[in-house]
Design a protein around this motif. Structure first.
Motif, short mmCIF file in Angstrom:
data_model
loop_
_atom_site.label_atom_id
_atom_site.label_comp_id
_atom_site.label_asym_id
_atom_site.label_seq_id
_atom_site.Cartn_x
_atom_site.Cartn_y
_atom_site.Cartn_z
N LEU A 85 0.90 -1.25 -0.12
CA LEU A 85 -0.06 0.07 -0.30
C LEU A 85 0.70 1.15 0.15
O LEU A 85 0.59 2.12 -0.79
N VAL A 86 1.79 1.27 0.65
CA VAL A 86 2.63 2.39 0.83
C VAL A 86 3.52 2.77 -0.46
O VAL A 86 3.75 3.77 -1.06
N VAL A 87 4.15 1.71 -1.23
CA VAL A 87 4.72 1.63 -2.41
C VAL A 87 3.64 2.24 -3.74
O VAL A 87 3.91 3.11 -4.22
N VAL A 88 2.36 1.63 -3.53
CA VAL A 88 1.42 2.23 -4.60
C VAL A 88 1.16 3.73 -4.03
O VAL A 88 1.00 4.38 -5.18
N LEU A 89 0.90 4.04 -3.10
CA LEU A 89 0.73 5.66 -2.57
C LEU A 89 2.05 6.40 -2.93
O LEU A 89 1.66 7.41 -3.65
N ALA A 90 2.99 5.96 -2.82
CA ALA A 90 4.34 6.63 -3.51
C ALA A 90 4.27 6.71 -4.74
O ALA A 90 4.46 7.78 -5.35
N LEU A 91 3.99 5.71 -5.67
CA LEU A 91 3.88 5.87 -7.02
C LEU A 91 2.86 6.84 -7.34
O LEU A 91 2.89 7.77 -8.58
N VAL A 92 1.72 6.90 -6.88
CA VAL A 92 0.61 7.72 -7.33
C VAL A 92 0.79 9.27 -6.89
O VAL A 92 0.46 9.96 -7.65
N GLY A 93 1.51 9.32 -5.84
CA GLY A 93 2.10 10.81 -5.46
C GLY A 93 3.03 11.27 -6.47
O GLY A 93 2.96 12.44 -6.92
N VAL A 94 3.94 10.41 -7.11
CA VAL A 94 5.07 10.70 -7.98
C VAL A 94 4.36 11.17 -9.27
O VAL A 94 4.54 12.12 -9.93
N LEU A 95 3.30 10.34 -9.68
CA LEU A 95 2.63 10.56 -10.96
C LEU A 95 1.69 11.96 -11.09
O LEU A 95 1.65 12.60 -11.94
N ALA A 96 1.19 12.06 -9.57
CA ALA A 96 0.29 13.12 -9.42
C ALA A 96 1.10 14.57 -9.50
O ALA A 96 0.66 15.50 -10.36
N LYS A 97 2.25 14.47 -9.04
CA LYS A 97 3.27 15.67 -8.93
C LYS A 97 3.66 15.89 -10.17
O LYS A 97 3.78 17.10 -10.83
N LYS A 98 4.14 14.72 -11.25
CA LYS A 98 4.34 15.10 -12.66
C LYS A 98 3.03 15.45 -13.49
O LYS A 98 3.36 16.52 -14.26
N GLN A 99 1.93 15.20 -13.11
CA GLN A 99 0.97 15.70 -13.92
C GLN A 99 0.49 17.18 -13.47
O GLN A 99 -0.05 17.91 -14.34
N LEU A 100 0.67 17.59 -12.38
CA LEU A 100 0.33 19.01 -11.78
C LEU A 100 1.46 19.98 -12.03
O LEU A 100 1.45 21.02 -11.86
N ALA A 101 2.63 19.45 -12.69
CA ALA A 101 3.78 20.37 -12.97
C ALA A 101 3.38 21.27 -14.05
O ALA A 101 2.87 20.52 -14.99
N PRO A 102 3.83 22.49 -14.13
CA PRO A 102 3.44 23.39 -15.29
C PRO A 102 4.27 22.93 -16.44
O PRO A 102 5.60 22.45 -16.45
#
Length: 75
Positions: A10-27
């Motif tokens: 669960l922690v690994v999946v949450l980390a991956l989702v966080g990284v992908l969300a950060k990339k998507q929200l970057a200008p």
């Protein structure tokens, strides 16, 4: 033991989702269409927008003015 692996997964999946969300929200940088002239660096945003619109309009009009190739079965 099974609960520990579930928690780690669960922690690994949450980390991956966080990284992908950060990339998507970057200008993201503005990408100009191929063949369009770049807008001047000076001037207001409105002037730059109008210049880009004019450039795209000219490119579209130029593409529409090109003759279509004749097909072999046309009279």
């Amino acid at each position: 033991m099974r609960g520990v692996f579930s928690l780690i997964g669960l922690v690994v999946v949450l980390a991956l989702v966080g990284v992908l969300a950060k990339k998507q929200l970057a200008p993201k940088p503005l990408v100009m269409p191929v063949g369009a002239a770049s807008a001047p660096a000076s001037g207001t945003v409105r002037q730059q927008s109008q210049q880009i619109q004019q450039d795209v309009k000219k490119a579209i009009e130029g593409a529409m003015q090109q003759p279509r190739p004749l097909s072999e079965d046309s009279p």
